[in-house]
Design a protein around this motif. Structure first.
Motif, mmCIF file in Angstrom:
data_model
loop_
_atom_site.group_PDB
_atom_site.id
_atom_site.type_symbol
_atom_site.label_atom_id
_atom_site.label_comp_id
_atom_site.label_asym_id
_atom_site.label_seq_id
_atom_site.Cartn_x
_atom_site.Cartn_y
_atom_site.Cartn_z
ATOM 1 N N PRO A 35 0.830 -1.202 0.000
ATOM 2 C CA PRO A 35 0.000 0.000 0.000
ATOM 3 C C PRO A 35 0.868 1.258 0.000
ATOM 4 N N GLY A 36 0.287 2.345 -0.399
ATOM 5 C CA GLY A 36 0.995 3.615 -0.315
ATOM 6 C C GLY A 36 1.047 4.375 -1.631
ATOM 7 N N ARG A 37 0.731 3.710 -2.747
ATOM 8 C CA ARG A 37 0.725 4.424 -4.021
ATOM 9 C C ARG A 37 -0.541 5.274 -4.092
ATOM 10 N N THR A 38 -0.420 6.425 -4.731
ATOM 11 C CA THR A 38 -1.583 7.290 -4.889
ATOM 12 C C THR A 38 -2.478 6.748 -5.997
ATOM 13 N N LEU A 39 -3.700 7.232 -6.028
ATOM 14 C CA LEU A 39 -4.631 6.853 -7.077
ATOM 15 C C LEU A 39 -4.077 7.248 -8.447
ATOM 16 N N GLU A 40 -3.450 8.411 -8.529
ATOM 17 C CA GLU A 40 -2.872 8.858 -9.804
ATOM 18 C C GLU A 40 -1.722 7.941 -10.238
ATOM 19 N N GLN A 41 -0.895 7.478 -9.305
ATOM 20 C CA GLN A 41 0.174 6.531 -9.645
ATOM 21 C C GLN A 41 -0.414 5.226 -10.176
ATOM 22 N N LYS A 42 -1.475 4.744 -9.540
ATOM 23 C CA LYS A 42 -2.120 3.506 -9.997
ATOM 24 C C LYS A 42 -2.739 3.696 -11.372
ATOM 25 N N ARG A 43 -3.376 4.847 -11.604
ATOM 26 C CA ARG A 43 -3.947 5.123 -12.924
ATOM 27 C C ARG A 43 -2.872 5.093 -14.002
ATOM 28 N N ALA A 44 -1.766 5.774 -13.739
ATOM 29 C CA ALA A 44 -0.672 5.816 -14.717
ATOM 30 C C ALA A 44 -0.091 4.425 -14.941
ATOM 31 N N PHE A 45 0.052 3.663 -13.869
ATOM 32 C CA PHE A 45 0.628 2.328 -13.959
ATOM 33 C C PHE A 45 -0.244 1.399 -14.801
ATOM 34 N N VAL A 46 -1.556 1.358 -14.502
ATOM 35 C CA VAL A 46 -2.423 0.463 -15.262
ATOM 36 C C VAL A 46 -2.577 0.921 -16.710
ATOM 37 N N LEU A 57 0.942 -8.562 -26.844
ATOM 38 C CA LEU A 57 0.102 -9.730 -27.105
ATOM 39 C C LEU A 57 -0.819 -9.547 -28.310
ATOM 40 N N ALA A 58 -0.720 -8.398 -28.964
ATOM 41 C CA ALA A 58 -1.542 -8.096 -30.145
ATOM 42 C C ALA A 58 -3.027 -8.306 -29.849
ATOM 43 N N CYS A 59 -3.491 -7.678 -28.780
ATOM 44 C CA CYS A 59 -4.896 -7.766 -28.409
ATOM 45 C C CYS A 59 -5.406 -6.348 -28.168
ATOM 46 N N PRO A 60 -6.714 -6.151 -28.238
ATOM 47 C CA PRO A 60 -7.243 -4.810 -27.982
ATOM 48 C C PRO A 60 -7.100 -4.439 -26.507
ATOM 49 N N PRO A 61 -6.812 -3.177 -26.214
ATOM 50 C CA PRO A 61 -6.693 -2.750 -24.811
ATOM 51 C C PRO A 61 -7.942 -3.081 -23.993
ATOM 52 N N GLU A 62 -9.101 -3.101 -24.638
ATOM 53 C CA GLU A 62 -10.353 -3.394 -23.944
ATOM 54 C C GLU A 62 -10.411 -4.828 -23.415
ATOM 55 N N SER A 63 -9.534 -5.692 -23.917
ATOM 56 C CA SER A 63 -9.548 -7.083 -23.467
ATOM 57 C C SER A 63 -8.639 -7.324 -22.267
ATOM 58 N N VAL A 64 -7.872 -6.312 -21.864
ATOM 59 C CA VAL A 64 -6.903 -6.456 -20.773
ATOM 60 C C VAL A 64 -7.574 -6.110 -19.444
ATOM 61 N N ASP A 65 -7.629 -7.079 -18.542
ATOM 62 C CA ASP A 65 -8.139 -6.862 -17.186
ATOM 63 C C ASP A 65 -6.956 -6.804 -16.232
ATOM 64 N N ILE A 66 -6.996 -5.864 -15.288
ATOM 65 C CA ILE A 66 -5.930 -5.730 -14.293
ATOM 66 C C ILE A 66 -6.561 -5.687 -12.910
ATOM 67 N N LEU A 67 -6.052 -6.518 -12.021
ATOM 68 C CA LEU A 67 -6.491 -6.533 -10.622
ATOM 69 C C LEU A 67 -5.309 -6.123 -9.760
ATOM 70 N N ILE A 68 -5.492 -5.121 -8.939
ATOM 71 C CA ILE A 68 -4.432 -4.676 -8.028
ATOM 72 C C ILE A 68 -4.786 -5.127 -6.625
ATOM 73 N N SER A 69 -3.867 -5.852 -6.007
ATOM 74 C CA SER A 69 -4.018 -6.259 -4.607
ATOM 75 C C SER A 69 -2.928 -5.565 -3.809
ATOM 76 N N GLU A 70 -3.330 -4.885 -2.759
ATOM 77 C CA GLU A 70 -2.358 -4.242 -1.885
ATOM 78 C C GLU A 70 -2.138 -5.141 -0.667
ATOM 79 N N VAL A 71 -0.909 -5.547 -0.491
ATOM 80 C CA VAL A 71 -0.554 -6.459 0.591
ATOM 81 C C VAL A 71 0.312 -5.687 1.596
#
Length: 86
Positions: A35-46, A57-71
């Protein structure tokens, strides 16, 4: 950070009526971080991870799912020690 690009879905088991979903395996990325990243850092990262994943992977960006878990550091260990104790 741990990245798992598998879908966990058996696409062959889908009926022919599934159409596009039968043909396209969508990457799901599981990102783990402290934990500790800002919402803006997470937005930029994803945003950047999605861009690179779609290009690589030659796929559309809409097909990419990202799950962030803060441990928290008290739930993460390395070399037999909790990181909270380091």
């Amino acid at each position: 950070m741990f990245i798992n690009s598998g879908t966990g879905r058996n696409m062959a088991a889908l009926p022919p009526s599934a159409g596009l979903y039968r043909r396209a395996v969508m990457p799901t990325l599981h990102l783990e971080m402290h934990p500790g990243r800002t919402l803006e850092q997470k937005r930029a990262f994803v945003r950047e991870v999605t861009k690179v994943t779609a290009e690589t992977l030659a796929c559309p960006p809409e097909s990419v799912d990202i799950l962030i878990s803060e441990v928290p550091r008290d739930a993460w260990a390395k070399a037999g020690k909790l990181l909270a104790d380091a």
